[in-house]
Design an enzyme around this catalytic site. Structure first.
Site, short mmCIF file in Angstrom:
data_model
loop_
_atom_site.label_atom_id
_atom_site.label_comp_id
_atom_site.label_asym_id
_atom_site.label_seq_id
_atom_site.Cartn_x
_atom_site.Cartn_y
_atom_site.Cartn_z
N GLY A 1 65.81 51.46 93.18
CA GLY A 1 64.21 51.09 93.58
C GLY A 1 64.05 49.78 93.21
N ALA A 2 64.98 48.60 93.30
CA ALA A 2 64.85 47.69 92.46
C ALA A 2 63.81 46.18 92.97
CB ALA A 2 66.24 46.55 92.44
N ASN A 3 62.99 46.96 94.19
CA ASN A 3 61.76 45.93 94.93
C ASN A 3 61.01 46.08 94.14
OD1 ASN A 3 61.95 48.88 96.89
ND2 ASN A 3 59.79 47.67 96.48
N SER A 4 60.17 46.55 93.29
CA SER A 4 58.82 46.50 92.95
C SER A 4 58.75 47.12 91.02
CB SER A 4 58.01 47.02 93.00
OG SER A 4 58.11 48.70 93.53
N GLY A 5 58.27 46.64 90.56
CA GLY A 5 57.62 47.55 88.78
C GLY A 5 59.03 47.33 88.04
N TYR B 1 56.81 66.99 89.20
CA TYR B 1 57.26 65.20 88.89
C TYR B 1 58.33 65.66 87.91
CZ TYR B 1 57.60 60.92 87.13
OH TYR B 1 58.11 59.38 86.43
#
Length: 286
Positions: free
Chosen positions: A17-21, A171
């Site tokens: 999940g390294a494309n944002s945040g 969640y």
């Protein structure tokens, strides 16, 4: 720059999940420290944008993009095989990618999306990469959980919201599962030099809660941290010499702290491991 600039030259790190945040910041900071960084993204276009940004900001060209849909166990298996064909070590694995799904949806026919992405993907990817991780001296596994886990409960009769579903509860349950998995993993790796820790990044201003009602989203934005602040604990656990040999712990603000009482239930952790192994087809490979 967050934290101390610990040199990671020669180490291989992976961030999902390294494309944002938080994931983008974490990958950039590890690249800044000299690590070879594999960024794992679902979308090629966004992944390539992140790749370009990380290389430009860090001055480190040893950053690679690999594609994987963490909602798909088939994709995870193919990705793990591809990684092991091209890399003989993995010093740091940061399981960061996560989703919040307001209404119950299924992936691969019968898996609830939140549980599949937030927990089963951590479980399957980590186990598939364990052989290459244990080959690396003093390797680290870092699982991004959340303080929301305190509201979670593992109900094996309603594990994937089959009987009733609530997005916030799902969640929270998945984040409790992250911590139970981390503690059980640490116990199973006790005889190795691999550590496994988890963390609460703080309430972070990322896109994960974009499916929330607007008024809730607005309230959240009033009290959230920047991704840069939110990533600090992930970076600390991935790189700092302060946590050499520390395993099976939960951190907030770079400080070891207690997670919820339920997260320490070893019977629940063992049963969750067994059920997760069954749901990912690893039950014959334990």
């Amino acid at each position: 720059m967050t934290g101390d600039n610990q040199n990671m030259t020669g180490k291989v790190a992976m961030v999902t999940g390294a494309n944002s945040g938080i994931g983008l910041v974490t990958a950039h900071e590890l690249a800044d420290r000299g690590a070879t960084v594999v960024i794992v993204c679902r979308d090629r276009e966004r992944g390539e944008a992140a790749l370009t940004e990380i290389k430009a900001r860090s001055g480190n060209n040893a950053v690679e993009l690999m594609l994987c849909d963490l909602a798909s166990q088939k994709s995870i298996r193919e990705f793990a095989e591809e990684f092991k064909r091209t890399h003989d070590r993995l010093d740091v694995l940061v399981n960061n990618a996560g989703v919040y799904i307001r209404n119950r949806t299924l992936v691969e026919g019968n898996l609830e999306t939140t549980f599949a992405v937030n927990h089963l993907a951590y479980f399957l990817l980590t186990n598939l990469l364990l052989d290459v991780i244990t080959r690396s001296a003093s390797a680290r596994i870092v699982n991004v959980a959340s303080g929301a886990h305190t509201y979670g409960r593992i109900d094996f009769d309603n594990l994937q919201g089959e009987k009733n579903y609530n997005g916030v509860r799902a969640y929270a349950n998945s984040k409790l599962a992250n911590i139970l998995f981390t503690y059980e993993l640490a116990r199973r790796l006790a005889s190795t030099r691999v550590t496994a820790n988890c963390l609460h990044p703080g309430a972070v201003a990322t896109s994960i809660f974009r499916a929330l009602p607007k008024f809730v989203e607005a309230i959240i934005k009033l009290v959230t941290l920047s991704p840069e602040k939110g990533a600090e604990t992930s970076i600390y656990l991935a790189s700092s010499p302060d946590v050499d040999g520390v395993t099976g712990k939960y951190f907030t603000k770079k400080t070891e702290t207690r997670s919820s009482p339920e997260s320490y239930n070893e019977d629940t952790a063992r049963k969750l491991w067994t059920v997760s192994a069954q749901l990912t087809g690893l039950d014959g490979q334990e």
